[in-house]
Write a protein that holds these residues in place. Structure first.
Motif, short mmCIF file in Angstrom:
data_model
loop_
_atom_site.label_atom_id
_atom_site.label_comp_id
_atom_site.label_asym_id
_atom_site.label_seq_id
_atom_site.Cartn_x
_atom_site.Cartn_y
_atom_site.Cartn_z
N CYS A 220 1.53 -89.36 -17.55
CA CYS A 220 1.52 -89.67 -18.99
C CYS A 220 1.71 -91.16 -19.26
O CYS A 220 1.64 -91.60 -20.40
CB CYS A 220 2.58 -88.87 -19.73
SG CYS A 220 4.25 -89.40 -19.34
N GLY A 221 2.01 -91.95 -18.22
CA GLY A 221 2.13 -93.40 -18.42
C GLY A 221 3.53 -93.95 -18.32
O GLY A 221 3.77 -95.12 -18.68
N LYS A 222 4.47 -93.18 -17.81
CA LYS A 222 5.87 -93.65 -17.74
C LYS A 222 6.00 -94.84 -16.79
O LYS A 222 6.53 -95.89 -17.17
CB LYS A 222 6.78 -92.51 -17.24
CG LYS A 222 6.73 -91.24 -18.06
CD LYS A 222 7.68 -90.18 -17.55
CE LYS A 222 7.36 -89.60 -16.20
NZ LYS A 222 6.13 -88.79 -16.12
N THR A 223 5.51 -94.68 -15.56
CA THR A 223 5.65 -95.76 -14.59
C THR A 223 4.86 -96.98 -15.02
O THR A 223 5.32 -98.12 -14.88
CB THR A 223 5.19 -95.27 -13.19
OG1 THR A 223 6.06 -94.19 -12.82
CG2 THR A 223 5.29 -96.36 -12.15
N THR A 224 3.69 -96.76 -15.57
CA THR A 224 2.89 -97.89 -16.05
C THR A 224 3.66 -98.67 -17.12
O THR A 224 3.66 -99.90 -17.12
CB THR A 224 1.52 -97.40 -16.60
OG1 THR A 224 0.87 -96.66 -15.57
CG2 THR A 224 0.65 -98.55 -17.05
N SER A 225 4.35 -97.97 -18.00
CA SER A 225 5.14 -98.66 -19.04
C SER A 225 6.21 -99.52 -18.40
O SER A 225 6.44 -100.67 -18.80
CB SER A 225 5.81 -97.64 -19.98
OG SER A 225 4.85 -96.80 -20.54
N PHE B 13 -6.86 -98.36 -17.01
CA PHE B 13 -7.33 -98.43 -15.63
C PHE B 13 -8.73 -97.83 -15.62
O PHE B 13 -8.90 -96.69 -16.05
CB PHE B 13 -6.42 -97.65 -14.69
CG PHE B 13 -5.04 -98.24 -14.56
CD1 PHE B 13 -4.84 -99.45 -13.91
CD2 PHE B 13 -3.94 -97.58 -15.08
CE1 PHE B 13 -3.55 -99.99 -13.79
CE2 PHE B 13 -2.66 -98.11 -14.95
CZ PHE B 13 -2.48 -99.33 -14.31
N ASN B 14 -9.68 -98.58 -15.16
CA ASN B 14 -11.08 -98.11 -15.10
C ASN B 14 -11.54 -97.53 -16.44
O ASN B 14 -12.18 -96.47 -16.47
CB ASN B 14 -11.26 -97.05 -14.01
CG ASN B 14 -10.65 -97.49 -12.68
OD1 ASN B 14 -10.79 -98.66 -12.32
ND2 ASN B 14 -9.95 -96.60 -12.00
N GLY B 15 -11.15 -98.17 -17.52
CA GLY B 15 -11.61 -97.73 -18.84
C GLY B 15 -10.76 -96.62 -19.45
O GLY B 15 -10.93 -96.28 -20.63
P1 ATP Z 1 4.33 -89.54 -12.64
O1 ATP Z 1 5.39 -88.77 -13.40
O2 ATP Z 1 3.41 -88.63 -11.86
O3 ATP Z 1 4.88 -90.65 -11.82
P2 ATP Z 1 3.59 -91.34 -14.79
O4 ATP Z 1 3.87 -90.77 -16.14
O5 ATP Z 1 4.53 -92.34 -14.25
O6 ATP Z 1 3.33 -90.17 -13.74
P3 ATP Z 1 1.60 -93.39 -14.44
O7 ATP Z 1 1.89 -93.62 -12.99
O8 ATP Z 1 2.04 -94.41 -15.39
O9 ATP Z 1 2.12 -91.96 -14.90
O10 ATP Z 1 0.02 -93.20 -14.57
C1 ATP Z 1 -0.63 -93.06 -15.83
C2 ATP Z 1 -2.12 -92.92 -15.59
O11 ATP Z 1 -2.65 -94.15 -15.09
C3 ATP Z 1 -2.49 -91.86 -14.57
O12 ATP Z 1 -3.67 -91.23 -15.00
C4 ATP Z 1 -2.74 -92.66 -13.30
O13 ATP Z 1 -3.66 -92.00 -12.46
C5 ATP Z 1 -3.29 -93.96 -13.84
N1 ATP Z 1 -2.95 -95.12 -13.00
C6 ATP Z 1 -1.70 -95.62 -12.79
N2 ATP Z 1 -1.75 -96.70 -12.00
C7 ATP Z 1 -3.05 -96.90 -11.70
C8 ATP Z 1 -3.76 -97.88 -10.92
N3 ATP Z 1 -3.13 -98.87 -10.32
N4 ATP Z 1 -5.10 -97.76 -10.85
C9 ATP Z 1 -5.76 -96.77 -11.48
N5 ATP Z 1 -5.17 -95.82 -12.24
C10 ATP Z 1 -3.82 -95.89 -12.35
#
Ligand code: ATP
Length: 354
Positions: free
Chosen positions: A42-47, A15-17
């Protein structure tokens, strides 16, 4: 041999580099529950969003039941992936009743058949007889069970659960994790369960994957990840380790409170740190030492003591609830783990703790 239910192959998402997920490789066998754990961001939700199809990877490939759904040869829309999701906020439709909520994702069959299947899913999650209620007529735990029934009803290839118990109070959370594991195992579902709670991850996962800054730090059974953390970060994240510096000597590790005897796969003279948990440390009152009790926290079944070593370094140790020792008491501190301690070369530890 059966295909893995899901594979991430060198998956990167930025995201944004900035990489939110970096070069992730993971594979789940059918019927396996993977707990994806790590600190906030750490990227859990993104995964999860990548495998569900709500995000597209910048590099790498995601394969579901042998079929590429992202990267490589194209992109399969979320609704066609055969992935069920359970969210923290339940995401039930408020104006339709429980059984219709569960039947929502069931296509094809007649309405009577769909309602019948939905009723049987409600039965599975322990909510038979609740079908006619509206979501607001349920408790939080019941709503989450409806959400699970809805995700499981179409018999998905994979179920994704994103912090599903975060809105529940502590007692219910404990009960729900037991129930949900039994339900998922009972029907042989393959699932990825996201949590930032280490204990929940240890309980629910057949395996744990620990993420940190978008990278997979370690994957293994709960016991492996807990007892054999691969680095400082995992040791610290998976259960409140303290770290004690030492030097590899013949037969063990020399620390400021004596030699910890264990095999070490490093050359003599290497500077290391030992990861210690409160149950690895014992102590007894002794006026001839320079270590002392700094604080005591009563935890009901036991006391947790904060001990200060001669160097000023702090360690935690358990003591019985039947005996109370006061802060300021000088104590002899011993390391008696009864198992090999995790031990990291100091340079590596510094690198990983960043
Ligand atoms: P949490 O436990 O707080 O939910 P997480 O481990 O699920 O966190 P993610 O939501 O996957 O983390 O986010 C991983 C990184 O990507 C974070 O730095 C977040 O700010 C960034 N990020 C996630 N989604 C976006 C988006 N749509 N645009 C920009 N940055 C994003």
């Amino acid at each position: 041999m059966k295909n893995p239910a899901v594979e991430f192959i060198n998956v990167t998402k930025q995201f944004n580099g900035d990489p939110a997920v970096y070069d992730l490789n993971l594979s789940l066998a059918p019927g396996e529950i993977l707990a994806l754990v790590g600190p906030s961001g750490c990227g859990k939700t993104t995964s999860l969003r990548l495998v569900a199809g709500f995000e597209q990877p910048d590099a790498g490939e995601i394969i579901l039941d042998g079929k590429t759904v992202a990267g490589g040869r194209g992109f399969v829309q979320p609704e066609n992936r055969g992935v069920g999701m359970v969210f923290q906020d339940y995401a039930l439709f408020p104006h339709i009743n429980v059984v219709e909520n569960v039947a929502f994702g069931l296509n094809g069959a007649s309405k009577t058949k769909r309602i019948e299947e939905a009723e049987s899913m409600l039965n599975l999650v322990g909510l038979s007889g609740y079908g006619q209620r509206l979501p607001h007529e349920l408790s939080g735990g019941e709503r989450q069970r409806v959400a699970l029934a809805r995700a499981l009803a179409p018999k998905p290839i994979l179920v994704l659960l994103d912090e599903p118990f975060s809105n529940l109070d502590a007692d219910l959370r404990l009960r729900m994790r037991e129930e949900v594991r039994v339900i998922l195992k009972g029907i042989g579902a393959t699932a990825i369960f996201v949590t930032h709670d280490q204990e929940e991850a240890l309980y629910i996962g057949d395996r744990l994957a620990v993420l940190h800054h978008g990278r997979l730090e370690q994957i293994g059974s709960p016991e492996e990840v807990f007892h054999q953390p691969v680095n400082h970060f995992v040791a610290e994240f998976m259960g409140g380790s303290d770290f004690l510096p030492g030097e590899v000597v013949s037969g063990g590790i020399q620390t400021e409170i004596g030699v910890v005897q264990q095999d070490v796969d490093l050359s003599v003279g290497t500077q290391v740190e030992l990861a210690l948990r409160a149950d690895d440390v014992s102590f007894s009152p002794d006026t001839k030492t320079n270590s002392l009790i700094l604080a005591r926290h009563f935890k009901g079944a036991l006391n947790v003591y904060r001990l200060r070593l001669p160097s000023g370094r702090l360690l935690h140790a358990y003591g019985p609830h039947t005996e109370t020792l006061r802060p300021g008491t000088p104590v002899q501190v011993n390391i008696e783990p009864g198992h090999e301690l995790a031990c990291f070369p100091l340079m590596e530890a510094l690198k990983n703790s960043k």
